[in-house]
Design an enzyme around this catalytic site. Structure first.
Site, PDB file in Angstrom:
ATOM      1  N   ASP A 180       0.850  -1.187   0.000  1.00 48.34           N
ATOM      2  CA  ASP A 180       0.000   0.000   0.000  1.00 48.34           C
ATOM      3  C   ASP A 180       0.896   1.252   0.000  1.00 48.34           C
ATOM      4  OD1 ASP A 180      -3.084   0.734   0.430  1.00 48.34           O
ATOM      5  OD2 ASP A 180      -1.923   2.097   1.679  1.00 48.34           O
ATOM      6  N   TYR A 321      -2.876  11.412   1.380  1.00 44.72           N
ATOM      7  CA  TYR A 321      -3.439  11.377   0.021  1.00 44.72           C
ATOM      8  C   TYR A 321      -3.415  12.770  -0.601  1.00 44.72           C
ATOM      9  CZ  TYR A 321      -5.055   6.585   0.687  1.00 44.72           C
ATOM     10  OH  TYR A 321      -5.107   5.227   0.892  1.00 44.72           O
ATOM     11  N   HIS A 373      -4.569  -7.469  -0.125  1.00 41.86           N
ATOM     12  CA  HIS A 373      -3.887  -6.183  -0.080  1.00 41.86           C
ATOM     13  C   HIS A 373      -3.047  -6.003   1.178  1.00 41.86           C
ATOM     14  CE1 HIS A 373      -3.228  -2.046  -1.234  1.00 41.86           C
ATOM     15  NE2 HIS A 373      -3.648  -1.631  -0.053  1.00 41.86           N
TER      16      HIS A 373
END
Length: 395
Positions: A180, A321, A373
């Site tokens: 990630d 982000y 993930h």
């Protein structure tokens, strides 16, 4: 001038903080039931009700600090910000130092299962030659690290900070690993190639050709002149089309992180947002709360959510982000040795052809039979074996 101090750290939450969380859990107001029979609208009401029930009635709120404090923890200031990290040295001679980075919506909780097998391989199915000294930092804004108060702490800056951390610990030769955000930060470390970094291992490889990645991110057809795709590459494109159509959490955090203020005030709001990362992970978490744990238990999931709540990092973590200027899956120009592990339920399966193009010094590539993930959290034994095998040639 003396080197910046490395200070011992102990994770500790007060009774008042836990009591406040318990009160909020007990006062949860749920939304109505979804209007579909599946998870296409997000976490189902039944899952959230069972999560909240278990959290409030059965979960041990001492688990987080107990599990984190089972290992040596430290804080050091890098570039004006306190960085928290776990640091466990192996007893084995010639152990390879390894810095492992978590992602979102994760924390160092993700990597705790990796520590003992990597540090003490002879007690976990490996040889002494497989040993690692392990460093697991908390990304700025996550967990026990400091929260940036100004812009500028994007993945590239974090990558540079990690190189500074490894040098500060006295490591002149080391490797890096991540998934990630951890994969992106690790990839950027590889591209920056700081002195001492000998190789990286990734379980979310950045291999998608830039023109293809840009077209898929924009919802456009593949660009004219794209070479014919292999079957594996076509499969990757199909996965990425789906990913870019459903990662709205990333768009929200990238554009309007402050609009998520409610997750700092509502435990169920935070939980619902954190468990809805991708379809396969949500399915896995749903099964765990249905009483069918596989890879992740209820306690695993709630350890991570509880850490987010008690450190109030729902919003500060989201800002990564907004700071990011790097494509999630694109090529970063890594020239040092790279090991790639592909788990079947990852956001996309990195094809070997693209991995070979993206990483001209690819030393390991393997597709695993199961896992998704959050590989370190879900399938630690498989990931440990991949790290051992993938980095063996650079020892």
């Amino acid at each position: 001038m003396s080197a910046p101090a490395i200070r011992p750290f102990t994770a500790q939450f007060t009774d008042a903080e836990v009591a406040d969380l318990r009160m909020r859990i007990a006062a949860t107001r749920f939304a109505e039931k979804e209007t579909v029979s599946d998870r296409s609208q997000g976490p189902q009401l039944a899952t959230l009700k069972e999560l909240i029930r278990y959290w409030g009635e059965e979960y041990d709120f001492n688990r987080v600090q107990t599990n984190v404090n089972a290992h040596p923890n430290f804080i050091t200031e890098i570039d004006g910000l306190d960085i928290h990290f776990i640091h466990v040295r192996s007893k084995h001679e010639n152990a390879l130092p390894l810095i492992i980075t978590h992602g979102w919506p994760g924390s160092v909780i993700e990597q705790l299962k990796l520590i003992e097998p990597l540090v003490n391989p002879t007690e976990h199915g490996g040889d002494a030659s497989d040993a690692f000294h392990v460093v697991i930092p908390s990304i700025p804004g996550y967990g026990f690290s400091g929260k940036p108060t100004a812009t500028g702490w994007g993945p590239k800056r974090v990558a540079r900070a990690w190189a500074e951390l490894m040098g500060r610990l006295g490591y002149t030769r080391y490797a890096a690993q991540g998934g990630d955000w951890g994969a992106i930060i690790t990839d950027l470390m590889g591209a920056q190639a700081p002195e001492g970094l000998v190789a990286i291992h990734t379980n979310m490889a950045g291999v998608v050709p830039s023109a293809i990645d840009a077209a898929l991110a924009a919802g456009q057809p593949l660009p004219d002149g794209t070479p014919p795709l292999t079957e594996d590459e076509k499969d990757t494109v199909a996965h990425l089309k789906s990913v870019y159509s459903h990662v709205f959490y990333a768009y929200i955090m990238g554009d309007r992180p402050q609009a998520l203020a409610g997750i700092a005030d509502s435990p169920v709001g935070l939980a619902a947002f954190l468990i809805d990362h991708d379809a396969a992970s949500l399915e896995l978490i749903t099964r765990s709360f249905d009483g069918v744990p596989e890879g992740l238990t209820r306690d695993d999931v709630l350890d991570n959510i509880t850490l987010f709540w008690l450190t109030n990092t729902g919003i500060s973590s989201a800002r990564l982000y907004a700071e990011n200027k790097t494509p999630f899956f694109g090529v970063n120009g890594v020239k040092i040795p790279v090991a790639v592990s592909v788990f079947p339920d990852e956001l996309y399966p990195a094809p070997k052809t693209w991995a070979e193009q993206a990483y001209p010094n690819l030393v390991h590539y393997n597709r695993l039979p199961k896992g998704g993930h959050f590989a370190a959290w879900e399938q630690p034994e498989l990931l440990v074996n991949e790290v051992r095998t993938g980095l063996r040639s650079v020892r």
